[in-house]
Design an enzyme around this catalytic site. Sequence first.
Site, PDB file in Angstrom:
ATOM      1  CB  CYS A 162      37.324  40.564  38.016  1.00  0.00           C
ATOM      2  SG  CYS A 162      37.000  42.139  37.231  1.00  0.00           S
ATOM      3  CG  HIS A 294      39.182  36.152  34.642  1.00  0.00           C
ATOM      4  ND1 HIS A 294      38.230  36.249  35.617  1.00  0.00           N
ATOM      5  CD2 HIS A 294      39.516  37.433  34.336  1.00  0.00           C
ATOM      6  CE1 HIS A 294      38.006  37.530  35.884  1.00  0.00           C
ATOM      7  NE2 HIS A 294      38.764  38.263  35.123  1.00  0.00           N
ATOM      8  CD  GLU A 305      41.781  32.628  31.717  1.00  0.00           C
ATOM      9  OE1 GLU A 305      41.082  33.529  31.206  1.00  0.00           O
ATOM     10  OE2 GLU A 305      41.360  31.853  32.597  1.00  0.00           O
ATOM     11  CE  LYS A 326      34.355  36.696  33.882  1.00  0.00           C
ATOM     12  NZ  LYS A 326      35.208  35.562  34.294  1.00  0.00           N
ATOM     13  CG  HIS A 331      33.345  40.005  34.083  1.00  0.00           C
ATOM     14  ND1 HIS A 331      33.328  39.651  35.408  1.00  0.00           N
ATOM     15  CD2 HIS A 331      34.634  40.335  33.795  1.00  0.00           C
ATOM     16  CE1 HIS A 331      34.568  39.765  35.894  1.00  0.00           C
ATOM     17  NE2 HIS A 331      35.363  40.177  34.940  1.00  0.00           N
ATOM     18  CG  PHE A 390      40.585  45.874  36.302  1.00  0.00           C
ATOM     19  CD1 PHE A 390      41.101  45.164  35.239  1.00  0.00           C
ATOM     20  CD2 PHE A 390      39.665  46.873  36.025  1.00  0.00           C
ATOM     21  CE1 PHE A 390      40.719  45.419  33.927  1.00  0.00           C
ATOM     22  CE2 PHE A 390      39.267  47.148  34.720  1.00  0.00           C
ATOM     23  CZ  PHE A 390      39.792  46.427  33.680  1.00  0.00           C
TER      24      PHE A 390
END
Lengths: 402, 91
Positions: A162, A294, A305, A326, A331, A390
Amino acid sequence: MKRVVITGAGTINALGTSVAETMEAMREGRCGIGPLEFRDVERLSIRIGGQVKGYDPEAQFNRQQIALYDRFTQFTLLAAKEAIAQSGLIFSGELAEISGVVLGTAGGGVSTWDDNYRSVYEAGKNRVHPFVVPKLMNNAATSHVSMEHNLKGPTFTVSTACASSNHAMAQAFSMVRSGMSKVMITGGSESMLCFGGVKAWEGLRVMSRDACRPFSANRNGMVQGEGAGVFVFEEYEHARARGADILAEMIGVGMSSDAADIVMPSRRGATRAITGALRDAGIAPDQVGYINAHGTGTAANDKTESAAVADAFGAHADDLMISSTKSMHGHLIGGTGAVELLACIMALRDGIIAPTIGYEEPDPECALDVVPNVAREANIDVALNNAFAFGGLNAVLALRKI
Amino acid sequence: MDIKDQVIALIAEQAMLEVSDVSETSTLESLGIDSMGLVESIFSIEETFDISVPFNANKPDDSDFDLTSVATIISGIETLIAQQKTEEPTG
């Protein structure tokens, strides 16, 4: 060190087939997430996504091109065309030789893998099309941009889940800043919205069945999107000398690895990437007016976050705006940071902060100004673009109004 | 093997313990199974019993399937087998 500016932008995603359409949708807080449409979708438990609807490859590319271009490559080429056209640059001679392409993607040609596995496993065929490999490889999109636009300098693909496109843009920025390249085409793309792509994600049990609601207490997971975002990063003096329209200045990057867990995010790793970007840009925390989060809409990401932003900014965390787009485009995995950079450019250039839509209930663990549901006018000087992947790989970009 | 023995065997394997270390009263937490281990355990349960377990890692407490202890997992599986065998006769 050279200054680096953005002189072109292009995109295709669930919100639109251009930067103008995408920014308009972001201003209006429009949701591009809807029912997925592809073969075997009824065998999935997750059936929503930010899919590019009404897209006809044959209206864009000829038969030979389509034989070589996976959907992620097609999206990349369309976004690159828009970005390079806006920049006004034509690559030839010496400029072509010192200008390159660095793009991000996590999965590359996922639907090409999917289609051809079907054909050999399910249909029992023993022969596949001769271009399967050059179509699915992760660097296919990058190479086709290079070929299409005569970009002959340093060119490669970055793949960090990501954070792919943020890492790609960080790399492109560093190359222009160091003087290695005059111009870099950068950003990223992803197209995993096919049966196998979504089925793989289902397994992790982190996807929402109904909506992406970042930072909202009732959030229940991420929603996947698809598309591309591509930018022209150019050395400032070069851009100024030719009278280019400058969209924003790239001023710093921060990158870190959590070195901890393959999927769970880390507050400390995220904080180090944010503070690293501020340090690299040479700015104080209180200069930052907006962060494109994010903000995946998972329980784990959004609280981690928020905590990282609180750690990195101290009291100023309560004064800045942070939103997750998003909620609108989904995403885009390896392409997400690139499409989200558009929200940063819109904030800096147009003074409009894209909202976090789908926000329904405050979460005490995400107690920041997430610009809920409605876009806001604000005059800001510096914006950040967060990506936490990830694998624990983080990349944060810092941009300034010019 | 009955359901209880199968569940204990798969939980023991997930926790990297001997079967004798797992009992009906063991909680997944006490066996050291983390969030990823939990998702993997649910996958094993679904594969072993040919059932679909409703579970979203973002909202683990919202699931009707009680994952607290080996005993609650067993009773959850029994309920799902009863429900899903009648709902989906073709499996």
